[in-house]
Scaffold this motif. Structure first.
Motif, mmCIF file in Angstrom:
data_model
loop_
_atom_site.group_PDB
_atom_site.id
_atom_site.type_symbol
_atom_site.label_atom_id
_atom_site.label_comp_id
_atom_site.label_asym_id
_atom_site.label_seq_id
_atom_site.Cartn_x
_atom_site.Cartn_y
_atom_site.Cartn_z
ATOM 1 N N THR A 299 -9.969 -0.922 12.410
ATOM 2 C CA THR A 299 -9.004 -0.755 11.330
ATOM 3 C C THR A 299 -9.759 -0.635 10.026
ATOM 4 O OG1 THR A 299 -6.938 -1.571 10.395
ATOM 5 C CG2 THR A 299 -8.606 -3.217 10.869
ATOM 6 N N ILE A 345 -2.450 -1.286 16.623
ATOM 7 C CA ILE A 345 -2.180 -2.641 17.126
ATOM 8 C C ILE A 345 -0.727 -2.767 17.578
ATOM 9 C CG2 ILE A 345 -1.603 -3.653 14.869
ATOM 10 C CD1 ILE A 345 -3.561 -5.442 17.656
ATOM 11 N N THR A 346 0.194 -2.062 16.915
ATOM 12 C CA THR A 346 1.602 -2.148 17.331
ATOM 13 C C THR A 346 1.741 -1.697 18.787
ATOM 14 O OG1 THR A 346 2.228 -1.692 15.062
ATOM 15 C CG2 THR A 346 3.961 -1.477 16.709
ATOM 16 N N VAL A 421 8.113 -1.653 11.416
ATOM 17 C CA VAL A 421 6.806 -2.228 11.084
ATOM 18 C C VAL A 421 5.902 -1.206 10.413
ATOM 19 C CG1 VAL A 421 5.823 -1.632 13.356
ATOM 20 C CG2 VAL A 421 4.766 -3.433 12.021
ATOM 21 N N GLY A 422 4.983 -1.697 9.625
ATOM 22 C CA GLY A 422 3.902 -0.834 9.124
ATOM 23 C C GLY A 422 3.833 -0.743 7.626
ATOM 24 N N PRO A 424 6.430 -1.463 3.712
ATOM 25 C CA PRO A 424 7.703 -1.998 3.231
ATOM 26 C C PRO A 424 8.862 -1.076 3.620
ATOM 27 C CG PRO A 424 6.019 -2.145 1.523
ATOM 28 C CD PRO A 424 5.425 -1.330 2.646
ATOM 29 N N ASP A 446 12.801 -6.276 10.291
ATOM 30 C CA ASP A 446 11.604 -5.790 9.586
ATOM 31 C C ASP A 446 10.486 -6.793 9.869
ATOM 32 O OD1 ASP A 446 9.682 -4.914 7.842
ATOM 33 O OD2 ASP A 446 10.820 -5.322 6.011
ATOM 34 N N THR A 447 9.415 -6.341 10.483
ATOM 35 C CA THR A 447 8.364 -7.285 10.895
ATOM 36 C C THR A 447 7.087 -7.038 10.118
ATOM 37 O OG1 THR A 447 7.534 -5.807 12.613
ATOM 38 C CG2 THR A 447 9.293 -7.325 13.251
ATOM 39 N N TRP A 449 3.080 -7.858 9.837
ATOM 40 C CA TRP A 449 1.889 -8.378 10.510
ATOM 41 C C TRP A 449 0.759 -7.376 10.357
ATOM 42 C CZ3 TRP A 449 0.460 -6.574 15.743
ATOM 43 C CH2 TRP A 449 1.314 -5.582 16.243
ATOM 44 N N GLN A 450 -0.370 -7.642 10.971
ATOM 45 C CA GLN A 450 -1.567 -6.812 10.791
ATOM 46 C C GLN A 450 -2.378 -6.752 12.091
ATOM 47 O OE1 GLN A 450 -3.258 -9.551 7.758
ATOM 48 N NE2 GLN A 450 -2.983 -7.860 6.329
ATOM 49 N N GLU A 452 -5.222 -7.712 12.398
ATOM 50 C CA GLU A 452 -5.948 -8.984 12.459
ATOM 51 C C GLU A 452 -5.085 -10.140 12.926
ATOM 52 O OE1 GLU A 452 -5.700 -6.874 10.003
ATOM 53 O OE2 GLU A 452 -7.597 -6.529 8.978
ATOM 54 N N THR A 536 -4.678 -12.112 3.515
ATOM 55 C CA THR A 536 -4.089 -10.943 4.190
ATOM 56 C C THR A 536 -4.383 -9.630 3.471
ATOM 57 O OG1 THR A 536 -2.005 -10.929 2.957
ATOM 58 C CG2 THR A 536 -2.123 -12.380 4.893
ATOM 59 N N ASP A 538 -2.394 -8.517 1.254
ATOM 60 C CA ASP A 538 -1.088 -8.056 0.778
ATOM 61 C C ASP A 538 -0.571 -8.953 -0.338
ATOM 62 O OD1 ASP A 538 -0.523 -5.797 2.352
ATOM 63 O OD2 ASP A 538 -0.015 -7.053 4.055
ATOM 64 N N ARG A 553 -0.328 -3.576 -0.462
ATOM 65 C CA ARG A 553 -1.729 -4.008 -0.478
ATOM 66 C C ARG A 553 -2.172 -4.314 -1.906
ATOM 67 N NH1 ARG A 553 -3.935 -5.127 4.491
ATOM 68 N NH2 ARG A 553 -5.862 -5.230 3.328
ATOM 69 N N ASN A 559 -1.917 2.710 2.503
ATOM 70 C CA ASN A 559 -1.066 2.671 3.680
ATOM 71 C C ASN A 559 -0.291 3.994 3.694
ATOM 72 O OD1 ASN A 559 0.869 2.190 5.641
ATOM 73 N ND2 ASN A 559 0.977 0.010 5.178
ATOM 74 N N GLY A 562 2.147 4.370 7.224
ATOM 75 C CA GLY A 562 1.893 3.220 8.097
ATOM 76 C C GLY A 562 0.470 3.161 8.631
HETATM 77 C C1 6R9 Z 1 1.167 -3.969 12.348
HETATM 78 C C2 6R9 Z 1 0.410 -3.116 11.382
HETATM 79 C C3 6R9 Z 1 -1.242 -3.851 8.324
HETATM 80 C C4 6R9 Z 1 -0.730 -3.618 6.920
HETATM 81 C C5 6R9 Z 1 -0.316 -4.893 6.233
HETATM 82 C C6 6R9 Z 1 0.706 -4.378 5.235
HETATM 83 C C7 6R9 Z 1 1.398 -3.267 5.991
HETATM 84 C C8 6R9 Z 1 2.797 -3.970 7.979
HETATM 85 C C9 6R9 Z 1 4.704 -4.390 7.027
HETATM 86 C C10 6R9 Z 1 3.781 -4.020 6.028
HETATM 87 C C11 6R9 Z 1 5.383 -4.329 4.403
HETATM 88 C C12 6R9 Z 1 6.043 -4.726 6.617
HETATM 89 N N1 6R9 Z 1 2.614 -3.752 6.671
HETATM 90 N N2 6R9 Z 1 4.053 -4.341 8.216
HETATM 91 N N3 6R9 Z 1 4.120 -3.983 4.712
HETATM 92 N N4 6R9 Z 1 6.327 -4.674 5.292
HETATM 93 N N5 6R9 Z 1 6.992 -5.065 7.491
HETATM 94 O O1 6R9 Z 1 0.984 -2.286 10.705
HETATM 95 O O2 6R9 Z 1 -0.929 -3.359 11.336
HETATM 96 O O3 6R9 Z 1 -2.119 -1.171 10.859
HETATM 97 O O4 6R9 Z 1 -3.249 -3.414 10.576
HETATM 98 O O5 6R9 Z 1 -1.492 -2.622 8.980
HETATM 99 O O6 6R9 Z 1 0.448 -2.822 6.971
HETATM 100 O O7 6R9 Z 1 0.072 -3.851 4.118
HETATM 101 O O8 6R9 Z 1 -1.431 -5.522 5.628
HETATM 102 P P1 6R9 Z 1 -2.015 -2.593 10.470
#
Ligand code: 6R9
Length: 688
Positions: A299, A345-346, A421-422, A424, A446-447, A449-450, A452, A536, A538, A553, A559, A562
């Motif tokens: 990543t 990772i998703t 995911v991915g 906002p 809305d989930t 995560w990262q 990591e 994180t 973020d 970020r 991003n 995503g």
């Molecule tokens: C799972 C995934 C991580 C980065 C993370 C953030 C952004 C992911 C988000 C979101 C706002 C959400 N991010 N989910 N921002 N709302 N629900 O996406 O992993 O590719 O490592 O990206 O994505 O900035 O730090 P990854």
């Protein structure tokens, strides 16, 4: 990046994002509703079906009780779940031993476990004929169903093929395949013999692939001859050949015939269909130490080359299994449609591991949201009777533009939960998802995560099933997740409605173990910005009731649709062009992609080539060396960049100009040459 410089970046980004945050906060008065929501959380009971492990504890009556237990007694909480949700070859002696300051993460110490046994073997007696994978191919209506029994045969044969050709425990295996059953079988076959898989998104260029193979010192690659995506032929084998030519560590390349077409085979190539047909259908699963590496996944970070984020067996598997079940409230026999690619990772956690660990039916989507038309997702939902959808906001924004009729012409009554995911999830996309796609029947989840974090860390569910869900925020920390917001001085922000740097205070089982081959970088990146916390990268706002909203970020990571991209990675490529002296890349708001790429480029003296040519070459180079989504949307030539006297580029200014909001630039007096700012603004106005 050195500590103080990094903190400086965090600081300046925090302030530049504050203005935007203020607007978000004004957009709604959440307080009353949030207090109501909190009260209903407290009232919610744990049901037998959701957490049988804790049913006999009289003091645990609500979601909040259970959440508190997960923070206060993590070893009891996770120990019980790890034992009841997974099958261990040998029980663990201790639940955890973590030291965040040194990035030492240990879960389920001395336990032994095998991922493929947990994902496949243990379901065979009861659910052998249950569909494990639904392969949704590029052309609609061509889906294939693979049962747990079928998958078991594929995994066993593939792991024997690897073993017979010399792949051993601890070896890194690069998988360059689209989202398809053989890719899932390849991942699980690696885990069966204890090899560490490194899936590389099959849209990456040969150079990006070569870089990842070299960094992992992978001797084995698994790929396919060709594939089609969105009606276009992808020559996977050719990309792998070009990568292998640059990566001398590769000793063997397994080539699977996904399409019935001949491709030239070289001396390292092994025809996978053939060797699988000759291999035995029984392969012994190696009991792996809980702490050994299960997989690595690259990543982008804010500096340098991509990082090989490495996850361990016991911790990752426990967290993937538990989050999958409870965030989506997955019920037996439901069909789970996470439409992400396994290259991210998703795809790892919610296409492969989470669903299979729970004996679920998971969809492998090998097409695009708009092929053959913008109704593809909804037609697929109707045809496959999907119950859970898990997609990216960028896809929603794109499809939303096509209008409602593409959606309403298909029956979506099978849908129960709508995940995202991915990036906002903006209000408009949230409402469209909830009201039009889900006909106001389904929870929108809305989930946040990262890569990591291994699995979902913040999401509106689990909770009391009736608790309201607010737009544009993932809301609640998952069990074991203790988020904090820190200010630029590293002080914990206690008050609500304030923004800060999102950090996590305690370890949880899903967290990555290291960056492959560079533990020091792992410690510096995640644990040194704020000592004692997982950082994180973020920014977030905490609303009353403890609900988190992610603002984006705060470091030099973009991003784009995503996908994470380091600005430094793109600059490295641009700077390699013969006419480029220096470049600086920033993100800017983009309607569909969420964030677009804006490159400022200084040309060398005396360059006579046309600017159009240079732009097209720069775009080609980023596509070739990184990926097509890494191509700058905007390229602005400039005679200079806004730099401080110590030579640091003030990206805050470049971001404002790129976003066409240069009327509020803040203090520019520390620049070595403030006059460059006017020139940059004028040139920007000419190209937009
Ligand atoms: C799972 C995934 C991580 C980065 C993370 C953030 C952004 C992911 C988000 C979101 C706002 C959400 N991010 N989910 N921002 N709302 N629900 O996406 O992993 O590719 O490592 O990206 O994505 O900035 O730090 P990854």
């Amino acid at each position: 990046m050195a500590g103080p410089v990094r903190i400086h970046n965090i600081l300046s980004n925090l302030w530049s994002k504050n203005a935007k945050l203020g607007k978000i906060l004004q957009a709604g008065n959440w307080e009353g509703e949030i207090q109501r929501c909190l009260r209903s959380d407290i009232a919610s009971a744990i049901t037998t079906t959701s957490f049988p492990e804790f049913d006999s504890s009289p003091q645990l009556n609500s979601h909040l009780d259970l959440y508190k237990l997960s923070l206060e007694k993590p070893d009891i909480f996770w120990g019980k779940l790890a034992r009841s949700r997974l099958t261990w070859s040998k029980d663990f002696d201790r639940v955890s031993d973590c030291d965040l300051s040194n990035g030492l993460i240990k879960w389920f110490i001395d336990g032994k476990i095998n991922a493929s046994v947990n994902c496949v073997d243990r379901h065979l007696d009861k659910y052998g004929n249950r569909v494990a994978l639904i392969w949704e191919k590029d052309e609609p209506g061509q889906e294939e169903y693979i049962t747990y029994k079928d998958l078991s045969l594929l995994v066993n044969k593939l792991s024997n093929s690897l073993k017979n050709h010399g792949v051993k425990r601890g070896d890194r295996v690069a998988i360059y395949l689209p989202c398809c059953p053989i890719a899932v079988a390849a991942m699980l076959a690696c885990t069966r013999i204890g090899a560490i898989h490194s899936v590389v998104f099959a849209g990456f260029s040969s150079e990006a692939l070569a870089g990842r193979i070299l960094d992992a010192r992978a001797e084995t690659v698994i790929t396919a001859n060709e594939d089609v995506r969105g009606g276009k032929l992808l020559n996977l084998k050719k990309t792998v050949d070009d990568a292998v030519a640059k990566a001398s560590c590769v000793k063997r390349v397994f080539v699977y015939d996904l399409l019935d077409r001949q491709v030239p085979m070289n001396k390292l190539d092994i025809p996978l269909n053939k060797v699988m047909s000759e291999s035995s259908g029984e392969s012994e699963a190696v009991p792996m130490d809980s702490l050994e590496s299960l997989f690595m996944l690259y990543t982008s970070g804010s500096t340098g080359k991509p990082k090989g984020i490495t996850h361990s067996h016991g911790g990752y598997l426990t967290y993937a299994a538990v989050t999958f079940k409870h965030v989506f409230d997955y019920k037996e026999e439901e069909r789970f449609g996470c439409l992400a690619d396994i290259g991210w990772i998703t795809g790892h956690s919610y296409v492969v591991y989470g669903p299979l660990l729970n004996g679920a039916t998971t969809v492998l989507f090998s097409s695009t949201p708009t092929y053959p038309d913008p109704g593809r997702y909804w037609e697929t939902v109707e045809r496959l009777k999907i119950n859970h959808l898990y997609i990216a906001p960028t896809a929603l924004r794109l499809l939303l533009k096509g209008g409602d009729s593409w959606v309403t012409k298909y029956n979506r009554s099978s849908l129960r939960k709508l995940g995202c995911v991915g990036e906002p999830l903006n209000h408009e996309a949230f409402e469209w998802y909830r009201d039009v796609i889900g006909e106001k029947r389904c929870d929108v989840i809305d989930t946040w995560w990262q890569t990591e974090t291994g699995g979902i860390c913040i999401a509106p569910r689990p909770s009391n099933p009736d608790a309201p869900i607010y737009p544009a925020m993932p809301m609640r920390p998952f069990f074991g997740i203790d988020p904090v917001l820190l200010d630029s001085a590293g002080q914990v922000i206690e008050e609500d409605n304030a923004s800060g740097s999102l950090c996590i205070k305690r370890p949880w089982p899903g967290m990555a173990q290291t960056i492959y081959g560079d533990h020091q970088r792992y410690v510096e990146t995640y644990y040194q910005p704020f000592a004692g916390y997982y950082y994180t990268g973020d920014g977030a706002v905490r609303h009353p009731g403890g609900y988190y909203q992610i603002t984006g970020r705060m470091d030099d990571v973009l991003n784009v649709s995503g996908h994470r991209l380091g600005t430094g990675e793109i600059e490295d490529v641009l700077d390699d062009h013969h006419a480029v002296a220096e470049s600086a890349v920033v993100g800017f708001p983009h309607d569909i992609k969420g964030e677009g790429i804006y490159a400022y480029v200084i040309l060398k003296d005396g360059v006579s080539e046309s600017r159009e040519n240079i732009i097209s070459e720069l775009r080609q180079m980023t596509k070739k060396r990184l990926a097509s989504y890494a191509q700058p949307d905007m390229i602005q030539f400039t005679p200079g960049l806004p730099k401080t006297r110590s030579g640091k580029i003030m990206r805050r200014i470049l971001r404002k100009v790129a976003a066409s909001s240069s009327d509020d630039l803040g203090d520019i007096s520390t620049l070595a040459d403030p006059s460059i700012v006017d020139v940059i603004i004028k040139n920007h106005d000419k190209i937009v």
